[in-house]
Design a protein around this motif. Structure first.
Motif, mmCIF file in Angstrom:
data_model
loop_
_atom_site.group_PDB
_atom_site.id
_atom_site.type_symbol
_atom_site.label_atom_id
_atom_site.label_comp_id
_atom_site.label_asym_id
_atom_site.label_seq_id
_atom_site.Cartn_x
_atom_site.Cartn_y
_atom_site.Cartn_z
ATOM 1 N N ALA A 17 -5.926 42.356 11.066
ATOM 2 C CA ALA A 17 -5.374 42.341 9.713
ATOM 3 C C ALA A 17 -3.863 42.485 9.805
ATOM 4 N N ALA A 18 -3.178 41.995 8.793
ATOM 5 C CA ALA A 18 -1.716 42.065 8.748
ATOM 6 C C ALA A 18 -1.284 42.604 7.391
ATOM 7 N N ALA A 19 -0.541 43.704 7.409
ATOM 8 C CA ALA A 19 -0.203 44.378 6.161
ATOM 9 C C ALA A 19 1.126 43.919 5.556
ATOM 10 N N SER A 42 11.539 43.506 6.403
ATOM 11 C CA SER A 42 12.141 44.069 5.191
ATOM 12 C C SER A 42 11.117 44.751 4.295
ATOM 13 N N THR A 43 9.858 44.367 4.404
ATOM 14 C CA THR A 43 8.820 44.980 3.574
ATOM 15 C C THR A 43 7.904 45.913 4.367
ATOM 16 N N LEU A 44 8.135 46.023 5.675
ATOM 17 C CA LEU A 44 7.279 46.824 6.545
ATOM 18 C C LEU A 44 7.516 48.318 6.333
ATOM 19 N N THR A 45 6.437 49.061 6.139
ATOM 20 C CA THR A 45 6.522 50.509 5.987
ATOM 21 C C THR A 45 5.925 51.182 7.228
ATOM 22 N N PRO A 46 6.203 52.458 7.444
ATOM 23 C CA PRO A 46 5.566 53.169 8.559
ATOM 24 C C PRO A 46 4.042 53.126 8.477
ATOM 25 N N GLU A 47 3.520 53.167 7.260
ATOM 26 C CA GLU A 47 2.072 53.097 7.073
ATOM 27 C C GLU A 47 1.531 51.730 7.492
ATOM 28 N N ASP A 48 2.274 50.670 7.151
ATOM 29 C CA ASP A 48 1.877 49.316 7.567
ATOM 30 C C ASP A 48 1.865 49.210 9.096
ATOM 31 N N TRP A 49 2.911 49.756 9.713
ATOM 32 C CA TRP A 49 3.021 49.700 11.170
ATOM 33 C C TRP A 49 1.817 50.378 11.827
ATOM 34 N N ALA A 50 1.496 51.582 11.370
ATOM 35 C CA ALA A 50 0.379 52.326 11.941
ATOM 36 C C ALA A 50 -0.944 51.601 11.704
ATOM 37 N N HIS A 51 -1.098 51.046 10.503
ATOM 38 C CA HIS A 51 -2.329 50.328 10.165
ATOM 39 C C HIS A 51 -2.525 49.123 11.075
ATOM 40 N N ASP A 52 -1.482 48.318 11.236
ATOM 41 C CA ASP A 52 -1.613 47.083 12.000
ATOM 42 C C ASP A 52 -1.851 47.354 13.482
ATOM 43 N N HIS A 112 4.922 38.563 9.911
ATOM 44 C CA HIS A 112 3.969 39.653 10.157
ATOM 45 C C HIS A 112 4.328 40.422 11.435
ATOM 46 N N PRO A 113 5.479 41.103 11.459
ATOM 47 C CA PRO A 113 5.982 41.691 12.711
ATOM 48 C C PRO A 113 5.108 42.789 13.310
ATOM 49 N N ALA A 114 4.502 43.645 12.505
ATOM 50 C CA ALA A 114 3.666 44.707 13.068
ATOM 51 C C ALA A 114 2.382 44.129 13.657
#
Length: 256
Positions: free
Chosen positions: A86-88, A93-103, A144-146
């Protein structure tokens, strides 16, 4: 085409577009298929021949429990296909720490958890195949960097599996799809109906893979035809990572 009638295949992300294609293909080739996905409703609507479970793949204990419950009925897993992903966030620019951890959790740690749940039985039998489904995003910065970073980690993990587990009879390879025609593209196609036509110019084959193309690659790598192949990254991307026909055309002033 292939015969997996004596094999137990575990497929994660089974209810997604590629996952459904993998499940349908391996069932058609005679395999016993264990299907994991958190989308219970979509999973339940799939073929009744599947052995289904909905564990949280980021929870090692949950994965081990689900594997133990199903394999008590089917026998041990011969082929693991880590397809869940999955990609959050689409950009930094829109990536959050939560997105990073999720991905990282769903695209990388989940694969590790699934390997941990099946590896001992493979070692005991001195036989097993691990296939990780990655992405060309691991090799190119195309959004989708993360997700891309996690899948790049999956490439390295695959090579480590191949080197360290090869002496124990286990092969590990990674398939890197490019654009695949699945329902994941529905929202973008609704927003921009010509999206596929616009993208085709970047792909040397001027076309895109379908889920069955990914399944065919997986079957080859999992079968005895691929018995001497381990630690490889196989793009199934219509040539995207081979080169850019638009750039090549502009550089050479030739039409491609």
């Amino acid at each position: 085409m292939f015969d997996f009638s004596d094999k137990v295949v575990l497929i994660t992300g089974a209810a997604g577009g590629i996952g459904q294609g993998l499940c349908e293909a391996f069932l058609s080739w005679g395999a016993t298929v264990l299907a994991f996905d958190r989308a219970a409703e979509a999973l339940n609507a799939m073929d009744a021949r599947l052995h289904k479970a909905t564990p949280d793949l980021t929870d090692l204990a949950a994965v081990k429990s689900a594997v133990a419950e199903l394999t008590a009925k089917t026998g041990p897993v011969d082929i693991l296909i880590n397809n869940a992903g999955a990609a959050a966030a689409v950009s930094l620019s829109t990536l959050t720490p939560e997105d990073w951890a999720h991905d990282l959790a769903i695209n990388l740690s989940a694969a590790y958890n699934c390997v941990e749940a099946v590896k001992d039985a493979m070692f005991t039998r001195k036989s097993g195949v691990i296939l990780n489904i990655g992405t060309v995003n691991a090799m190119l910065a195309i959004g989708h960097p993360a997700y891309s970073a996690a899948k790049a980690g999956l490439v390295s993990y695959t090579k480590s599996l191949a080197v360290e587990y090869g002496p124990r009879g286990v092969r590990a390879n990674l398939i890197a799809p490019g654009t695949v025609k699945t329902q994941a593209w529905n929202a973008r196609a609704a927003q921009k109906p010509q999206v596929f036509d616009d993208l085709k110019k970047w792909y040397p084959l001027r076309d895109f893979a379908e889920p069955r193309d990914i399944a065919n690659a997986a079957a080859f790598l999992a079968s005895d035809l691929g018995r001497m192949i381990t630690g490889v990254v196989l793009p199934v991307d219509a040539g995207l990572t081979a080169g850019n026909p638009v750039l090549a055309s502009e550089l050479t002033l030739e039409a491609f």
